[in-house]
Design a protein around this motif. Structure first.
Motif, PDB file in Angstrom:
ATOM      1  N   PHE A  47      -7.448  -3.397  -4.811  1.00 37.96           N
ATOM      2  CA  PHE A  47      -7.979  -2.084  -4.456  1.00 37.96           C
ATOM      3  C   PHE A  47      -7.755  -1.759  -2.983  1.00 37.96           C
ATOM      4  O   PHE A  47      -7.699  -2.642  -2.131  1.00 37.96           O
ATOM      5  N   SER A  48      -7.653  -0.476  -2.706  1.00 35.02           N
ATOM      6  CA  SER A  48      -7.492  -0.010  -1.333  1.00 35.02           C
ATOM      7  C   SER A  48      -8.442   1.150  -1.079  1.00 35.02           C
ATOM      8  O   SER A  48      -9.220   1.544  -1.953  1.00 35.02           O
ATOM      9  N   ILE A  49      -8.332   1.715   0.108  1.00 37.29           N
ATOM     10  CA  ILE A  49      -9.303   2.724   0.526  1.00 37.29           C
ATOM     11  C   ILE A  49      -9.236   4.002  -0.299  1.00 37.29           C
ATOM     12  O   ILE A  49     -10.213   4.740  -0.377  1.00 37.29           O
ATOM     13  N   HIS A  74     -16.843   0.802   1.310  1.00 44.58           N
ATOM     14  CA  HIS A  74     -16.219   1.392   0.122  1.00 44.58           C
ATOM     15  C   HIS A  74     -15.439   0.335  -0.651  1.00 44.58           C
ATOM     16  O   HIS A  74     -15.571   0.232  -1.891  1.00 44.58           O
ATOM     17  N   GLU A  75     -14.644  -0.455   0.046  1.00 49.16           N
ATOM     18  CA  GLU A  75     -13.846  -1.468  -0.634  1.00 49.16           C
ATOM     19  C   GLU A  75     -14.727  -2.538  -1.274  1.00 49.16           C
ATOM     20  O   GLU A  75     -14.441  -3.028  -2.376  1.00 49.16           O
ATOM     21  N   ASN A  76     -15.808  -2.924  -0.594  1.00 49.87           N
ATOM     22  CA  ASN A  76     -16.733  -3.901  -1.168  1.00 49.87           C
ATOM     23  C   ASN A  76     -17.425  -3.355  -2.412  1.00 49.87           C
ATOM     24  O   ASN A  76     -17.662  -4.088  -3.382  1.00 49.87           O
ATOM     25  N   GLY A  88     -10.977  -6.872  -1.959  1.00 46.11           N
ATOM     26  CA  GLY A  88     -10.836  -6.193  -3.235  1.00 46.11           C
ATOM     27  C   GLY A  88      -9.648  -6.627  -4.064  1.00 46.11           C
ATOM     28  O   GLY A  88      -8.724  -5.832  -4.299  1.00 46.11           O
ATOM     29  N   HIS A 138      -6.994  -5.123   6.640  1.00 49.08           N
ATOM     30  CA  HIS A 138      -8.422  -4.808   6.717  1.00 49.08           C
ATOM     31  C   HIS A 138      -8.916  -4.737   8.160  1.00 49.08           C
ATOM     32  O   HIS A 138     -10.123  -4.656   8.406  1.00 49.08           O
ATOM     33  N   THR A 164       0.836  -1.193   0.000  1.00 49.59           N
ATOM     34  CA  THR A 164       0.000   0.000   0.000  1.00 49.59           C
ATOM     35  C   THR A 164       0.878   1.253   0.000  1.00 49.59           C
ATOM     36  O   THR A 164       2.040   1.214   0.423  1.00 49.59           O
TER      37      THR A 164
END
Length: 405
Positions: free
Chosen positions: A381-383, A303-305, A332, A206, A33
């Motif tokens: 994917f990340s936040i 958001h990630e979902n 994600g 997470h 990240t």
């Protein structure tokens, strides 16, 4: 729930740069990240204001560095809900954490003992146990993966028996994004009195590393997967296990007494922390955890979902694209193949358009063999990712597909 992704993105300086004349779209978060400015600042502040070796210095800087270093251990303890701070051991990351356990395990195993890992494991959580079993003459077994990319729970239960001494599995698959039922898998292993290690490299990112709730004996994770620096991580272990676990590295700090003929080991956690520690890394890791923990976790997960659902919908509608791993419960991660090209070619063409993904076997060659592919292209994917990032990914894939046809 409140989640302002643009405000989040604004805290990550690297997301403002361009690649090949295009705005960077960073979709390689399962590899590492990016770092918020506060984490970067914390690292700089340590080296600018109190750089010193810890624990034994009799001066102001050493005392200040020690306080910050040990406070970082407290923050990790709270983050993973460890019963005691002494159970948190600083390491260079998940790989070293697992090796510490594996090198102790090989001296405890005997012929006839069995160790279980899984077909979806990262090499760091697979080769280590293979090696330990070979040296001890023990038997190594693996849990197979279903077509959906989930661990076969019936097969797992059938592998467990009175000879099972140790079980290791990933919290989350780095390739498929599959979230494994680590709590129930641990409970099943405990019925045969096996020790359990959870590879938390992808799970801790997470906020799911509640070691007391999971019930495992060891949990390993890295800072750089959770917005912290590289080269630092933590191994958690139960006090009752760690106090009797064979040491691997020897040197300074982990020693209690030394003569020319013998030595005795220090108390926890220091008996496993040989050599000069990465003090700045530990302090910055703690800052990353503090920053992440202060976010609205329900909003982050939502958001990630949503990102994963959106990307999956677009992937399913993309002609010639095959998703590898369709577990019901996943994070994600979108691993895929494209009929028109090798994953390496896809990655190269996307990079030319400013899209950063990962390609290859992702240090999981047995899993690639399971799905009969040479490798995959992986977007993770990340936040700080947005729906625009996903749109950019699929626009780039459309262009790449045309060029590869």
């Amino acid at each position: 729930m409140s989640f302002d992704v643009l405000a989040i993105r604004d805290q990550f300086p690297i997301l403002k740069r361009q690649v090949n004349g295009k705005p960077l779209v960073y979709l390689d978060n399962a590899a590492t990240t990016q770092k918020p400015q506060c984490v970067i600042d914390e690292m700089v502040d340590y080296y600018s204001t109190c750089n010193s070796n810890v624990h034994r210095g009799a001066h102001f800087l050493a005392d200040q560095a020690t306080r910050r270093f040990e406070n970082a251990r407290d923050i990790v303890q709270q983050f993973i809900n460890a019963p005691q701070r002494e159970e948190v051991i600083w390491t260079t990351g998940t790989t070293e954490s697992i090796n510490i356990v594996a090198n102790g395990l090989r001296t405890l195993l005997s012929p006839g003992d069995e160790v279980i890992a899984t077909e979806m494991d990262h090499h760091a959580n697979l080769v280590t146990w293979q090696h330990a079993c070979k040296e001890a003459g023990a038997t190594f077994r693996t849990v197979p993966v279903t077509d959906a990319g989930e661990l076969d729970q019936a097969a797992y239960e059938s592998l467990l028996n009175d000879n099972t001494k140790f079980v290791a599995f990933p919290h989350v698959s780095n390739v498929l994004g599959t979230i494994n039922p680590v709590k129930s898998m641990t409970a099943k292993a405990k019925k045969v009195n096996a020790l359990v290690l959870v590879d938390g490299a992808q799970g801790a990112a997470h906020g799911w590393a509640d070691v007391q709730d999971i019930g495992c004996d060891f949990y390993a994770f890295s800072a750089h997967k959770i917005y912290g620096p590289m080269g630092i991580g933590a191994l958690w272990g139960k006090t009752s296990v760690l106090e009797n676990w064979p040491v691997w590295r020897t040197g300074g700090e982990m020693i209690a007494t030394v003569t020319l003929q013998d030595a005795t080991w220090n108390v926890l956690p220091y008996r496993f922390e040989a050599g000069t520690p990465n003090v700045g890394g530990a302090i910055a890791m703690a800052e990353a955890i503090r920053w992440f923990s202060e976010l609205d976790q329900e909003a982050v997960l939502a958001h990630e979902n949503a990102l994963l659902a959106y990307a999956t919908e677009k992937a399913n509608a993309f002609d010639g694209l095959t998703i590898i791993g369709n577990a019901k419960n996943k994070v994600g991660v979108l691993s895929f193949t494209l009929d028109q090209g090798h994953p390496a070619d896809i990655g190269f063409l996307l990079d030319q358009q400013g899209i950063a993904i990962r390609t290859g076997d992702h240090c999981a060659q047995p899993l690639m063999s399971r799905f009969d592919v040479p490798g995959t292209a992986r977007a993770s994917f990340s936040i700080y990712n947005t729906f625009d990032d996903i749109d950019a990914l699929f626009a780039a894939l459309k262009k790449a597909k045309t060029m590869l046809s």
